[in-house]
Design an enzyme around this catalytic site. Sequence first.
Site, PDB file in Angstrom:
ATOM      1  N   ASN A  86      27.243 -26.192 -27.439  1.00 24.64           N
ATOM      2  CA  ASN A  86      28.100 -26.166 -28.623  1.00 24.64           C
ATOM      3  C   ASN A  86      28.665 -27.559 -28.836  1.00 24.64           C
ATOM      4  OD1 ASN A  86      27.771 -23.339 -28.975  1.00 24.64           O
ATOM      5  ND2 ASN A  86      29.353 -22.938 -27.450  1.00 24.64           N
ATOM      6  N   GLN A  93      32.673 -25.160 -29.763  1.00 25.15           N
ATOM      7  CA  GLN A  93      33.054 -25.884 -28.547  1.00 25.15           C
ATOM      8  C   GLN A  93      34.558 -25.750 -28.317  1.00 25.15           C
ATOM      9  OE1 GLN A  93      31.925 -30.052 -28.427  1.00 25.15           O
ATOM     10  NE2 GLN A  93      32.461 -30.239 -26.263  1.00 25.15           N
ATOM     11  N   HIS A  99      28.833 -29.730 -21.921  1.00 26.82           N
ATOM     12  CA  HIS A  99      28.320 -28.731 -20.981  1.00 26.82           C
ATOM     13  C   HIS A  99      27.155 -27.986 -21.598  1.00 26.82           C
ATOM     14  CE1 HIS A  99      31.739 -27.121 -23.278  1.00 26.82           C
ATOM     15  NE2 HIS A  99      31.102 -25.959 -23.288  1.00 26.82           N
ATOM     16  N   HIS A 101      25.356 -24.404 -21.486  1.00 30.66           N
ATOM     17  CA  HIS A 101      25.431 -23.007 -21.036  1.00 30.66           C
ATOM     18  C   HIS A 101      24.023 -22.588 -20.611  1.00 30.66           C
ATOM     19  CE1 HIS A 101      29.409 -21.933 -22.978  1.00 30.66           C
ATOM     20  NE2 HIS A 101      29.088 -22.971 -23.727  1.00 30.66           N
TER      21      HIS A 101
HETATM   22  P1  AMP Z   1      32.377 -23.851 -25.104  1.00 25.76           P
HETATM   23  O1  AMP Z   1      33.023 -22.779 -25.939  1.00 25.76           O
HETATM   24  O2  AMP Z   1      30.946 -24.095 -25.449  1.00 25.76           O
HETATM   25  O3  AMP Z   1      33.207 -25.119 -25.102  1.00 25.76           O
HETATM   26  O4  AMP Z   1      32.334 -23.293 -23.626  1.00 25.76           O
HETATM   27  C1  AMP Z   1      33.413 -23.368 -22.767  1.00 25.76           C
HETATM   28  C2  AMP Z   1      33.180 -22.334 -21.709  1.00 25.76           C
HETATM   29  O5  AMP Z   1      34.024 -22.603 -20.611  1.00 25.76           O
HETATM   30  C3  AMP Z   1      33.472 -20.890 -22.148  1.00 25.76           C
HETATM   31  O6  AMP Z   1      32.285 -20.109 -22.038  1.00 25.76           O
HETATM   32  C4  AMP Z   1      34.557 -20.447 -21.165  1.00 25.76           C
HETATM   33  O7  AMP Z   1      34.429 -19.085 -20.792  1.00 25.76           O
HETATM   34  C5  AMP Z   1      34.349 -21.389 -20.013  1.00 25.76           C
HETATM   35  N1  AMP Z   1      35.502 -21.624 -19.162  1.00 25.76           N
HETATM   36  C6  AMP Z   1      36.762 -21.873 -19.547  1.00 25.76           C
HETATM   37  N2  AMP Z   1      37.546 -22.077 -18.474  1.00 25.76           N
HETATM   38  C7  AMP Z   1      36.753 -21.954 -17.382  1.00 25.76           C
HETATM   39  C8  AMP Z   1      36.979 -22.036 -15.976  1.00 25.76           C
HETATM   40  N3  AMP Z   1      38.187 -22.316 -15.456  1.00 25.76           N
HETATM   41  N4  AMP Z   1      35.933 -21.826 -15.148  1.00 25.76           N
HETATM   42  C9  AMP Z   1      34.715 -21.552 -15.640  1.00 25.76           C
HETATM   43  N5  AMP Z   1      34.441 -21.460 -16.966  1.00 25.76           N
HETATM   44  C10 AMP Z   1      35.443 -21.647 -17.814  1.00 25.76           C
END
Ligand code: AMP
Length: 113
Positions: A86, A93, A99, A101
Amino acid sequence: MTETLFSKIIDREIPADIVYEDELCLAFRDINPQAPVHILLIPKQPIVKIADATESDQSLLGHLLLKAGEIAREQGYADAFRLVVNNGEEAGQTVFHLHIHILAGREFSWPAG
Ligand code: AMP
């Protein structure tokens, strides 16, 4: 770049279920999984989003893609997995540290929502 949740995970300031690490990247399970396997793969070098990557990041980005495939294979999903990046708030995002996924273990529809 300001410190994010993910830089704190790299620095072990907050816990994560880490599944892979090398000198360039770290992979850990998403805290809110959207599939039976949902892993986030991040570069240790802080890049805010893929649109901010430059030519100098070329080999790092290649490394991340290769590792994403290896991690999916190690999780038992060599042939069926989805990678999602994203880019920007409007695209979903929420954490501003690049990152990938890695999602696997269920059927995926297309186009992505
Ligand atoms: P995005 O929405 O593409 O920025 O993805 C961010 C991702 O980080 C989401 O899928 C969240 O569930 C994940 N996330 C947020 N905090 C944590 C955490 N402490 N440990 C692991 N994943 C996390």
